[in-house]
Design a protein around this motif. Structure first.
Motif, PDB file in Angstrom:
ATOM      1  N   ASP A   1       2.458  -5.668  -4.938  1.00  0.00           N
ATOM      2  CA  ASP A   1       3.470  -6.727  -4.866  1.00  0.00           C
ATOM      3  C   ASP A   1       4.480  -6.621  -5.647  1.00  0.00           C
ATOM      4  N   PRO A   2       5.829  -6.486  -5.265  1.00  0.00           N
ATOM      5  CA  PRO A   2       7.045  -6.646  -6.138  1.00  0.00           C
ATOM      6  C   PRO A   2       6.801  -7.749  -6.981  1.00  0.00           C
ATOM      7  N   THR A   3       6.653  -8.819  -6.953  1.00  0.00           N
ATOM      8  CA  THR A   3       6.632 -10.084  -7.669  1.00  0.00           C
ATOM      9  C   THR A   3       5.696  -9.786  -8.956  1.00  0.00           C
ATOM     10  N   ILE A   4       4.814  -8.801  -9.106  1.00  0.00           N
ATOM     11  CA  ILE A   4       4.180  -8.419 -10.406  1.00  0.00           C
ATOM     12  C   ILE A   4       4.999  -7.577 -11.445  1.00  0.00           C
ATOM     13  N   SER A   5       4.549  -7.379 -12.684  1.00  0.00           N
ATOM     14  CA  SER A   5       5.293  -6.987 -13.578  1.00  0.00           C
ATOM     15  C   SER A   5       5.599  -5.429 -13.468  1.00  0.00           C
ATOM     16  N   THR A   6       5.069  -4.770 -12.612  1.00  0.00           N
ATOM     17  CA  THR A   6       5.718  -3.154 -12.588  1.00  0.00           C
ATOM     18  C   THR A   6       6.791  -3.190 -11.893  1.00  0.00           C
ATOM     19  N   TRP A   7       7.362  -4.236 -11.504  1.00  0.00           N
ATOM     20  CA  TRP A   7       8.894  -4.358 -10.725  1.00  0.00           C
ATOM     21  C   TRP A   7       9.753  -5.027 -11.471  1.00  0.00           C
ATOM     22  N   TYR A   8      11.149  -5.122 -11.378  1.00  0.00           N
ATOM     23  CA  TYR A   8      12.109  -6.026 -11.948  1.00  0.00           C
ATOM     24  C   TYR A   8      13.289  -6.349 -10.976  1.00  0.00           C
ATOM     25  N   TRP A   9      13.746  -7.527 -10.703  1.00  0.00           N
ATOM     26  CA  TRP A   9      14.749  -7.832 -10.179  1.00  0.00           C
ATOM     27  C   TRP A   9      16.178  -6.961 -10.107  1.00  0.00           C
TER      28      TRP A   9
ATOM     29  N   ARG B   1      13.334  -3.382  -8.271  1.00  0.00           N
ATOM     30  CA  ARG B   1      13.260  -1.863  -8.550  1.00  0.00           C
ATOM     31  C   ARG B   1      11.940  -1.433  -9.103  1.00  0.00           C
ATOM     32  N   ALA B   2      11.255  -0.510  -8.995  1.00  0.00           N
ATOM     33  CA  ALA B   2      10.094  -0.269  -9.554  1.00  0.00           C
ATOM     34  C   ALA B   2      10.342   0.244 -10.942  1.00  0.00           C
ATOM     35  N   GLU B   3       9.653  -0.342 -12.014  1.00  0.00           N
ATOM     36  CA  GLU B   3       9.934   0.042 -13.333  1.00  0.00           C
ATOM     37  C   GLU B   3       8.983   1.455 -13.646  1.00  0.00           C
ATOM     38  N   HIS B   4       7.749   1.557 -12.984  1.00  0.00           N
ATOM     39  CA  HIS B   4       6.907   2.641 -13.200  1.00  0.00           C
ATOM     40  C   HIS B   4       6.592   3.174 -11.608  1.00  0.00           C
TER      41      HIS B   4
ATOM     42  N   GLY C   1       0.732  -1.202  -0.052  1.00  0.00           N
ATOM     43  CA  GLY C   1      -0.075   0.034   0.013  1.00  0.00           C
ATOM     44  C   GLY C   1       0.746   1.146   0.033  1.00  0.00           C
ATOM     45  N   THR C   2       2.144   1.238  -0.088  1.00  0.00           N
ATOM     46  CA  THR C   2       2.999   2.313   0.080  1.00  0.00           C
ATOM     47  C   THR C   2       3.311   2.848  -1.404  1.00  0.00           C
ATOM     48  N   PHE C   3       3.229   3.919  -1.621  1.00  0.00           N
ATOM     49  CA  PHE C   3       3.404   4.482  -2.933  1.00  0.00           C
ATOM     50  C   PHE C   3       5.022   4.417  -3.047  1.00  0.00           C
ATOM     51  N   TYR C   4       5.273   3.827  -4.307  1.00  0.00           N
ATOM     52  CA  TYR C   4       7.021   3.993  -4.711  1.00  0.00           C
ATOM     53  C   TYR C   4       7.182   4.488  -6.164  1.00  0.00           C
ATOM     54  N   ALA C   5       7.902   5.435  -5.981  1.00  0.00           N
ATOM     55  CA  ALA C   5       8.080   6.139  -7.362  1.00  0.00           C
ATOM     56  C   ALA C   5       8.930   5.188  -8.413  1.00  0.00           C
ATOM     57  N   ALA C   6       8.807   5.376  -9.697  1.00  0.00           N
ATOM     58  CA  ALA C   6       9.664   4.961 -10.372  1.00  0.00           C
ATOM     59  C   ALA C   6      11.294   4.671 -10.064  1.00  0.00           C
ATOM     60  N   GLY C   7      12.057   3.717 -10.364  1.00  0.00           N
ATOM     61  CA  GLY C   7      13.355   3.756  -9.785  1.00  0.00           C
ATOM     62  C   GLY C   7      13.578   3.380  -8.565  1.00  0.00           C
ATOM     63  N   SER C   8      12.513   3.079  -7.390  1.00  0.00           N
ATOM     64  CA  SER C   8      12.765   2.738  -5.862  1.00  0.00           C
ATOM     65  C   SER C   8      13.173   1.430  -5.882  1.00  0.00           C
ATOM     66  N   ILE C   9      13.862   1.098  -5.099  1.00  0.00           N
ATOM     67  CA  ILE C   9      14.361  -0.248  -4.897  1.00  0.00           C
ATOM     68  C   ILE C   9      14.224  -0.681  -3.185  1.00  0.00           C
ATOM     69  N   VAL C  10      13.279  -1.762  -3.395  1.00  0.00           N
ATOM     70  CA  VAL C  10      13.037  -2.213  -1.963  1.00  0.00           C
ATOM     71  C   VAL C  10      13.432  -3.864  -1.698  1.00  0.00           C
TER      72      VAL C  10
END
Length: 356
Positions: free
Chosen positions: A126-134, A117-120, A99-108
């Motif tokens: 959840d970071p396991t979906i496609s808006t994130w990449y490893w 890393r947030a792609e958008h 539920g936390t907003f993450y800007a593009a480029g954020s790493i968690v």
């Protein structure tokens, strides 16, 4: 007994001598670690950073390209101690929170132990979906599967962003790389220099055609009804004014929409709006022209670049009737200037025959 003592003394002396040779090397420490790599920082050629226990030197301008990736960074070896321990900046990243907003480029850090890393921009998916990449390392330094590659395209996303800092969000890097499969010879023919020159030439020309990848459609709407040639057997089924310039190469005329659609397996004659609504299709139409059409020139732009005719011949094939042979030297020079800047970003040279 005397002989036994003599042999023992010789063996002991040999061991001590061997240790004397080894210990100084073992005690020597690795180079000190440079400043930690930062994903948001801009690094120019020659800049040195530390990442995952190694020092790395940038070969050219780079941003958000992890050390260890292809071509961009040179590995200078371990740093921070003889065991190559070094610090891994990855471990400084926060845990992901739903539920936390993450800007593009954020790493968690996620619960699976991997870094994402947030792609958008996203609202906390959840970071396991496609808006994130490893990221390529877990916090503990173990390897993970790297993010998807771009199929070996010679232009990285960071370089693309540098080329077009003000581009329309429609012209995505992912759309471009998704379109590359339509013409596998593009930017993959010849030497590394030739591949980079062709990519730079294509992007310089489409950038010129679209004002820096700003315009998706032709700006002069008064021209729209002029691009239908009704005498063609297939006519203009989408309407008299439906075939205006669209996409990175500003595809226009009903017969070009028909030809490009046939080549790509897409009915663009009846659905020309796909070129302004689907980024991958838009890029494919640009690549279709580049790889298959001679226009007012004598060869395709692709052949011009891979066969050594030079950048000037790509201008002739795209708009030579209006710009070349003194027609509009200012426009020609604008294209050349973009090309020269782009090859510099890619770390290569422009070659000869730049003008037409």
């Amino acid at each position: 007994m005397t002989r036994q003592r003599t042999l023992a003394a010789l063996v002991a002396a040999a061991v001590v001598g061997a240790l004397a040779m080894v210990l100084p090397m073992a005690s020597a420490s690795a180079a000190a670690c440079a400043g930690a790599w930062n994903s948001t920082a801009v690094y120019t050629g020659g800049a040195t950073v530390s990442y995952n226990g190694h020092n790395w030197t940038a070969r050219w301008w780079t941003q958000n390209e992890r050390p260890g990736g292809p071509e961009v960074w040179t590995d200078n070896g371990t740093c921070g101690g003889s065991d190559g321990g070094g610090t891994t900046p990855d471990c400084d990243h926060p845990n992901w929170q739903a539920g936390t907003f993450y800007a593009a480029g954020s790493i968690v850090r996620f619960s699976d132990g991997k870094l994402y890393r947030a792609e958008h921009d996203n609202p906390g998916y959840d970071p396991t979906i496609s808006t994130w990449y490893w990221e390529p390392y877990t916090c503990g330094g173990g390897s993970t599967t790297p993010p998807p590659t771009t199929g070996g395209f010679v232009v990285s996303q960071a370089q693309f962003n540098q080329m077009f800092p003000n581009r329309n969000s429609f012209y995505t890097y992912n759309g471009l790389t998704a379109a590359l499969s339509a013409y596998p010879g593009f930017a993959k023919t010849g030497s590394d220099t030739v591949r980079k020159q062709e990519a730079a030439a294509f992007l310089a020309n489409v950038g010129h055609e679209t004002g820096g990848l700003v315009h998706i459609v032709e700006q002069n709407t008064a021209n729209y009804p002029h691009y239908c040639e009704p005498s063609r057997p297939y006519g203009c089924p989408a309407g008299q004014a439906a075939y205006y310039g669209r996409g990175p190469i500003q595809l226009s005329w009903n017969y070009n929409y028909k030809a490009a659609g046939d080549a790509l397996g897409i009915d663009l004659l009846r659905n020309p709006n796909l070129v302004q609504n689907d980024a991958a299709i838009a890029w494919k139409t640009g690549l279709w022209y580049w790889n298959t059409q001679t226009g007012p020139g004598t060869m395709t732009p692709h052949n011009a670049m891979v066969n050594g005719a030079g950048f000037g011949e790509t201008i002739r094939s795209i708009n030579g009737g209006l710009e070349c042979n003194g027609g509009n030297p200012g426009q020609v020079q604008s294209r050349i200037a973009s090309y020269q800047r782009f090859v510099q970003i890619l770390g290569t040279t422009p070659g000869g025959n730049l003008t037409c």
